[in-house]
Design a protein around this motif. Structure first.
Motif, PDB file in Angstrom:
ATOM      1  N   ASN A  58      39.155  39.437  26.564  1.00  0.00           N
ATOM      2  CA  ASN A  58      39.824  40.103  27.681  1.00  0.00           C
ATOM      3  C   ASN A  58      38.934  40.000  28.916  1.00  0.00           C
ATOM      4  O   ASN A  58      37.917  40.685  29.008  1.00  0.00           O
ATOM      5  N   ALA A  60      39.429  40.913  32.027  1.00  0.00           N
ATOM      6  CA  ALA A  60      39.374  42.119  32.858  1.00  0.00           C
ATOM      7  C   ALA A  60      38.360  43.111  32.307  1.00  0.00           C
ATOM      8  O   ALA A  60      37.606  43.742  33.064  1.00  0.00           O
ATOM      9  N   GLU A  61      38.299  43.252  30.980  1.00  0.00           N
ATOM     10  CA  GLU A  61      37.343  44.174  30.376  1.00  0.00           C
ATOM     11  C   GLU A  61      35.912  43.711  30.599  1.00  0.00           C
ATOM     12  O   GLU A  61      34.990  44.526  30.729  1.00  0.00           O
ATOM     13  N   LYS A  64      35.111  44.884  34.069  1.00  0.00           N
ATOM     14  CA  LYS A  64      35.004  46.348  34.123  1.00  0.00           C
ATOM     15  C   LYS A  64      33.708  46.851  33.492  1.00  0.00           C
ATOM     16  O   LYS A  64      33.213  47.916  33.849  1.00  0.00           O
ATOM     17  N   CYS A 138      42.585  37.436  38.031  1.00  0.00           N
ATOM     18  CA  CYS A 138      41.836  38.412  37.239  1.00  0.00           C
ATOM     19  C   CYS A 138      40.806  39.129  38.105  1.00  0.00           C
ATOM     20  O   CYS A 138      40.699  40.364  38.068  1.00  0.00           O
ATOM     21  N   ASP A 141      42.718  41.338  40.778  1.00  0.00           N
ATOM     22  CA  ASP A 141      43.391  42.523  40.227  1.00  0.00           C
ATOM     23  C   ASP A 141      42.410  43.551  39.686  1.00  0.00           C
ATOM     24  O   ASP A 141      42.671  44.759  39.740  1.00  0.00           O
ATOM     25  N   THR A 142      41.296  43.091  39.142  1.00  0.00           N
ATOM     26  CA  THR A 142      40.340  43.992  38.483  1.00  0.00           C
ATOM     27  C   THR A 142      39.333  44.584  39.467  1.00  0.00           C
ATOM     28  O   THR A 142      39.114  45.792  39.500  1.00  0.00           O
ATOM     29  N   LYS A 144      39.464  44.329  42.803  1.00  0.00           N
ATOM     30  CA  LYS A 144      40.135  44.755  44.042  1.00  0.00           C
ATOM     31  C   LYS A 144      39.233  44.601  45.268  1.00  0.00           C
ATOM     32  O   LYS A 144      39.004  45.548  46.027  1.00  0.00           O
TER      33      LYS A 144
END
Length: 198
Positions: A58, A60-61, A64, A138, A141-142, A144
């Motif tokens: 993933n 995005a993870e 993050k 990605c 969106d993640t 920003k």
């Protein structure tokens, strides 16, 4: 699933792919029981699972996991990120470099995470155009940010080994969001990735 080192192989999945490779090798006219070939189906199965491990990750993870609040709003560039992927049309490799920039808007991300995002999407059956888009969206969106830019330059074995057989051709794709849609910001990015600052 978050990022983890790919070191284990599902026995059932490996067995199925191994059997498929055995059938392919036999279909090509080779003796799958020949000494040099006996372990090839298993090796090929594990290689293919490794090269497509991005399906289990993933992106995005990954981002993050290393986002930090920071009052910095200038361009951040990570260039010359090596990438290796498989063309979804012929399952032959394409390889090259990705260049990524973003302009933070309250958060920065650990620099090593950007190459990891490239790997997540590159380690799938891909076309270069979608690979560029996946990485761009990605990050946008993640994280920003105020803007994101991605440029990929790659050579495709499906053009070099078969078909037109052009050995020196490269393909460049790009994507821009936010501040990078402004020509002056985009030009600054393109100038920086093409220069040697060392």
């Amino acid at each position: 699933m978050s990022y983890k080192e790919f070191a284990e192989y599902d026995a059932e999945q490996t067995g199925g792919i191994k059997d498929s490779f055995s059938s392919i090798i036999t279909g090509l006219g080779e003796d799958v029981n020949r000494e040099g070939i006996q372990k090839t189906p298993e090796r090929a199965a594990k290689a293919m699972m490794y090269l497509t491990q991005g399906y289990t990750m993933n992106a995005a993870e990954i981002l993050k996991s290393a986002m930090f609040a920071e009052d910095y709003n200038e361009m951040v560039i990570v260039k010359n990120i090596e990438l290796y992927s498989l063309c979804e049309h012929h399952m032959l490799p394409f390889f090259g470099k990705a260049h990524i920039a973003y302009i933070p808007d309250g958060h920065i991300v650990g620099l090593s995470k950007l190459p990891r995002v490239v790997d997540v999407f590159a380690r799938r059956l891909q076309v270069q155009e979608r690979l560029t888009h996946d990485i761009l969206e990605c990050i946008n969106d993640t994280l920003k940010p105020q803007g994101v830019a991605v440029v990929i330059e790659a050579s495709h074995m499906c053009m070099m080994m078969r078909g037109v057989q052009k050995q020196n051709s490269t393909t460049t794709t790009s994507g821009f969001r936010g501040q990078f849609e402004k020509i002056e910001t985009r030009n600054e990015f393109l100038k920086l990735i093409s220069s040697d600052l060392s």
